[in-house]
Enzyme design. Structure first.
Site, PDB file in Angstrom:
ATOM      1  CG  ASP A 190      10.254   6.391  -0.905  1.00 34.32           C
ATOM      2  OD1 ASP A 190       9.247   6.914  -1.723  1.00 34.32           O
ATOM      3  OD2 ASP A 190       9.703   5.590   0.044  1.00 34.32           O
ATOM      4  CG  HIS A 202       6.715   8.837  -5.091  1.00 30.98           C
ATOM      5  ND1 HIS A 202       7.581   9.672  -4.494  1.00 30.98           N
ATOM      6  CD2 HIS A 202       6.633   7.669  -4.497  1.00 30.98           C
ATOM      7  CE1 HIS A 202       8.205   8.951  -3.693  1.00 30.98           C
ATOM      8  NE2 HIS A 202       7.752   7.785  -3.587  1.00 30.98           N
ATOM      9  CD  GLU A 218       4.017  -0.002   0.686  1.00 27.06           C
ATOM     10  OE1 GLU A 218       3.754   0.965   1.076  1.00 27.06           O
ATOM     11  OE2 GLU A 218       5.280  -0.337   0.467  1.00 27.06           O
ATOM     12  CG  ASP A 219       1.245   1.933  -3.025  1.00 26.70           C
ATOM     13  OD1 ASP A 219       0.994   1.378  -2.134  1.00 26.70           O
ATOM     14  OD2 ASP A 219       2.015   2.885  -3.409  1.00 26.70           O
ATOM     15  CG  HIS A 263       9.673   2.770  -4.487  1.00 27.33           C
ATOM     16  ND1 HIS A 263       9.960   3.782  -5.277  1.00 27.33           N
ATOM     17  CD2 HIS A 263       9.212   3.309  -3.423  1.00 27.33           C
ATOM     18  CE1 HIS A 263       9.366   4.924  -4.769  1.00 27.33           C
ATOM     19  NE2 HIS A 263       8.650   4.721  -3.730  1.00 27.33           N
ATOM     20  CG  ASP A 264       5.623   3.302  -3.383  1.00 23.29           C
ATOM     21  OD1 ASP A 264       6.212   2.626  -2.445  1.00 23.29           O
ATOM     22  OD2 ASP A 264       5.716   4.578  -3.670  1.00 23.29           O
TER      23      ASP A 264
END
Length: 172
Positions: free
Chosen positions: A122, A32, A62-63, A58-59
Site C-alpha cells: 500500500d 489502487h 475505512e472508505d 484494505h480500504d
C-alpha cells in the site's frame, strides 16, 4: 469463483457505491487496491490468497459503508483480522494530522507480518502516485512513511526494501 475473485468484485462494488475515485487521476478507486494486490503477487513468493483478499479489501472499511463484520462474515477471520489491522483507527476529533498518524502508527505496529506486507505494498502504491502528482505534499507524506517503516520491519523484506527506497530516495 475463488475468494480472490469475490474480493476483487466486492472491492470494485464497495468503492463504486460511494463514488470513490483516485485523487490525482480520477480513475476508479478500486484500481489502487488492485495495484496493491499486484505488487504482492509480483514480489512476494510466499503470498497467500488471504493476503491478496486483504490487499483488495484494505480500504473498504475505512472508505466505504461496509462494516468490518461484513468483511469477516464474507471472507473469514484471517482476512477480517488483516483488514482490521490495516484500517486506520484515528478519527478527526483525535487531533491534527500528526496526532492521528501517531495513533494509526501504533495500531499498525501491532499488525501481523502478513498485514504488514500488505501495508508495505500500500505504501509503495500510494507513494508512487503522490510523488508523481504532488511533490510538495510528498515531502510531508514520505516523512510519515519513513516513521511507519520503523514498525513494518516484519513485513516482506523485498517490499520493505522497495518501500524504503521510495521513502528515502524519492524526495529529500
Amino acid at each position: 469463483m475463488s475468494s480472490v475473485e469475490i474480493a476483487m468484485t466486492f472491492c470494485i462494488a464497495a468503492h463504486a457505491a460511494v463514488g470513490q475515485v483516485r485523487k490525482y487521476t480520477g480513475e476508479p478507486y478500486s484500481m489502487h487496491p488492485m495495484e496493491v494486490a499486484r505488487i504482492i503477487i509480483e514480489h512476494v513468493p510466499d503470498y497467500t490468497d488471504e493476503m491478496i483478499c486483504a490487499a483488495l479489501l484494505h480500504d473498504v472499511v475505512e472508505d466505504t459503508q461496509v462494516p468490518l463484520a461484513v468483511v469477516r462474515a464474507m471472507f473469514g477471520p484471517t482476512v477480517g483480522d488483516m483488514v482490521e489491522q490495516l484500517t486506520d483507527v484515528s478519527k478527526a476529533e483525535d487531533g491534527n494530522r500528526a496526532v492521528r498518524k501517531a495513533i494509526d502508527l501504533q495500531h499498525t505496529a501491532q499488525a501481523c507480518p502478513a498485514a504488514k506486507t500488505v501495508k508495505l505494498a500500500d505504501l509503495i502504491s500510494n507513494s508512487s502516485s503522490i510523488t508523481a502528482h504532488d511533490p510538495e505534499f510528498a515531502k510531508v507524506y514520505l516523512a510519515e512513511k519513513r516513521a511507519l517503516l520503523e514498525v513494518l520491519r516484519e513485513g516482506d523484506p523485498t517490499l520493505y526494501q522497495m518501500a524504503y527506497d521510495i521513502a528515502y530516495g524519492a524526495v529529500q
